[in-house]
Design a protein around this motif. Structure first.
Motif, PDB file in Angstrom:
ATOM      1  N   ASN A   1      -5.937   9.366   2.615  1.00 51.61           N
ATOM      2  CA  ASN A   1      -5.282   8.096   2.340  1.00 51.61           C
ATOM      3  C   ASN A   1      -6.330   7.017   2.147  1.00 51.61           C
TER       4      ASN A   1
ATOM      5  N   ASP B   1      -5.163   3.625   6.066  1.00 55.89           N
ATOM      6  CA  ASP B   1      -5.984   4.247   7.110  1.00 55.89           C
ATOM      7  C   ASP B   1      -7.269   3.469   7.406  1.00 55.89           C
ATOM      8  N   TRP B   2      -7.567   2.435   6.625  1.00 58.25           N
ATOM      9  CA  TRP B   2      -8.862   1.765   6.717  1.00 58.25           C
ATOM     10  C   TRP B   2      -8.711   0.319   7.177  1.00 58.25           C
TER      11      TRP B   2
ATOM     12  N   SER C   1      -4.753   7.572  -2.674  1.00 60.83           N
ATOM     13  CA  SER C   1      -4.234   8.527  -1.691  1.00 60.83           C
ATOM     14  C   SER C   1      -3.800   9.787  -2.422  1.00 60.83           C
TER      15      SER C   1
ATOM     16  N   PHE D   1     -11.880   3.923  10.372  1.00 58.49           N
ATOM     17  CA  PHE D   1     -10.907   4.837   9.779  1.00 58.49           C
ATOM     18  C   PHE D   1     -10.082   5.471  10.890  1.00 58.49           C
ATOM     19  N   GLN D   2      -8.751   5.450  10.724  1.00 59.88           N
ATOM     20  CA  GLN D   2      -7.840   6.107  11.663  1.00 59.88           C
ATOM     21  C   GLN D   2      -6.672   6.671  10.875  1.00 59.88           C
ATOM     22  N   ASP D   3      -6.460   7.976  11.008  1.00 63.91           N
ATOM     23  CA  ASP D   3      -5.388   8.639  10.272  1.00 63.91           C
ATOM     24  C   ASP D   3      -4.038   8.152  10.794  1.00 63.91           C
ATOM     25  N   THR D   4      -3.308   7.433   9.955  1.00 61.44           N
ATOM     26  CA  THR D   4      -2.038   6.835  10.373  1.00 61.44           C
ATOM     27  C   THR D   4      -1.017   7.879  10.795  1.00 61.44           C
TER      28      THR D   4
ATOM     29  N   SER E   1      -1.575  10.912  11.974  1.00 60.66           N
ATOM     30  CA  SER E   1      -2.071  11.881  12.941  1.00 60.66           C
ATOM     31  C   SER E   1      -1.495  11.599  14.318  1.00 60.66           C
TER      32      SER E   1
ATOM     33  N   ARG F   1     -10.624   7.184  16.415  1.00 59.81           N
ATOM     34  CA  ARG F   1     -11.094   6.502  15.217  1.00 59.81           C
ATOM     35  C   ARG F   1     -12.505   6.965  14.890  1.00 59.81           C
TER      36      ARG F   1
END
Length: 215
Positions: free
Chosen positions: A140, A144-145, A168, A198-201, A203, A208
């Motif tokens: 993505n 995610d950023w 994405s 960055f964190q996978d929304t 997940s 992070r």
């Protein structure tokens, strides 16, 4: 004396008329078993079971997070990488320009660059994501950023008209995608530490990964 006009006991008063019919009680319709309570109970049970399977799959699929510098060579992130203001216990960090690999996706984020346009000033990093696994993987390029600025404020990604933004989609094994992630800098870029996060929304983990910039 017996009155001849009075009927004898047990004799029908009016012999030429039939006995009155007794009405039968109406039949009660058969009760139907209510199925909605089982439906209401069953749906959450199925959903809970599906979530449990998803959680187990997510935990089983997580790979060790590694960091590689520009000189190459992957290695486990030592002590989760260098510190930065606001770093959380499960964050993994690296210097801008390094590559962080997690869940079979290798993320390379270049140092932030400042720019401006008719809609205002911004800061952008160029991101390359490569699928280093043997299965198709999602990525993505917007939600995610985030960027943590020198004051500790965390900003969402934004649009920059003269940059090709990271999209994405999905990556086949060995495939890669490249594009920019940009952030608003309408108040300028004061000197200090800026961190691209960055964190996978989608997940189930809150971990992070971060790239540290010093401006």
């Amino acid at each position: 004396m017996t009155d001849p006009n009075q009927p004898n006991p047990g004799q029908q008063p009016y012999p030429n008329q039939p006995y009155p019919q007794q009405p039968y009680p109406p039949q009660q319709p058969a009760k139907k078993r209510k199925i909605w309570p089982w439906f209401v109970i069953g749906i959450p049970v199925l959903l809970f079971g599906g979530c449990t399977v998803a959680m187990v799959s997510a935990v089983d699929s997580q790979e060790e997070t590694t960091v590689s510098s520009g000189s190459g060579g992957d290695a486990p992130a030592v002590n989760s990488g260098p510190d930065f203001p606001g770093k959380l216990a499960k964050d993994t960090s690296a210097l801008a320009g390094d590559t962080i690999t997690r869940d079979n996706l290798a993320y390379t984020v270049t140092p932030l660059e400042q720019g401006s346009s008719i809609i205002g000033d911004y800061m952008c990093s160029n991101v390359t994501i490569k699928n280093v696994g043997d299965k198709q993987n999602d990525f993505n390029g917007y939600i995610d950023w985030k960027l943590q600025d020198a004051n500790g404020a965390i900003r969402d990604a934004t649009y920059a008209p003269d940059h090709e933004l990271l999209n994405s989609g999905q990556l086949a094994p060995g495939g890669q995608a490249t594009g920019s992630v940009c952030f608003d800098a309408r108040e300028g870029a004061a000197p200090g530490t800026y961190v691209v996060l960055f964190q996978d929304t989608f997940s189930l983990t809150s971990d992070r990964v971060a790239w540290i910039n010093t401006i």
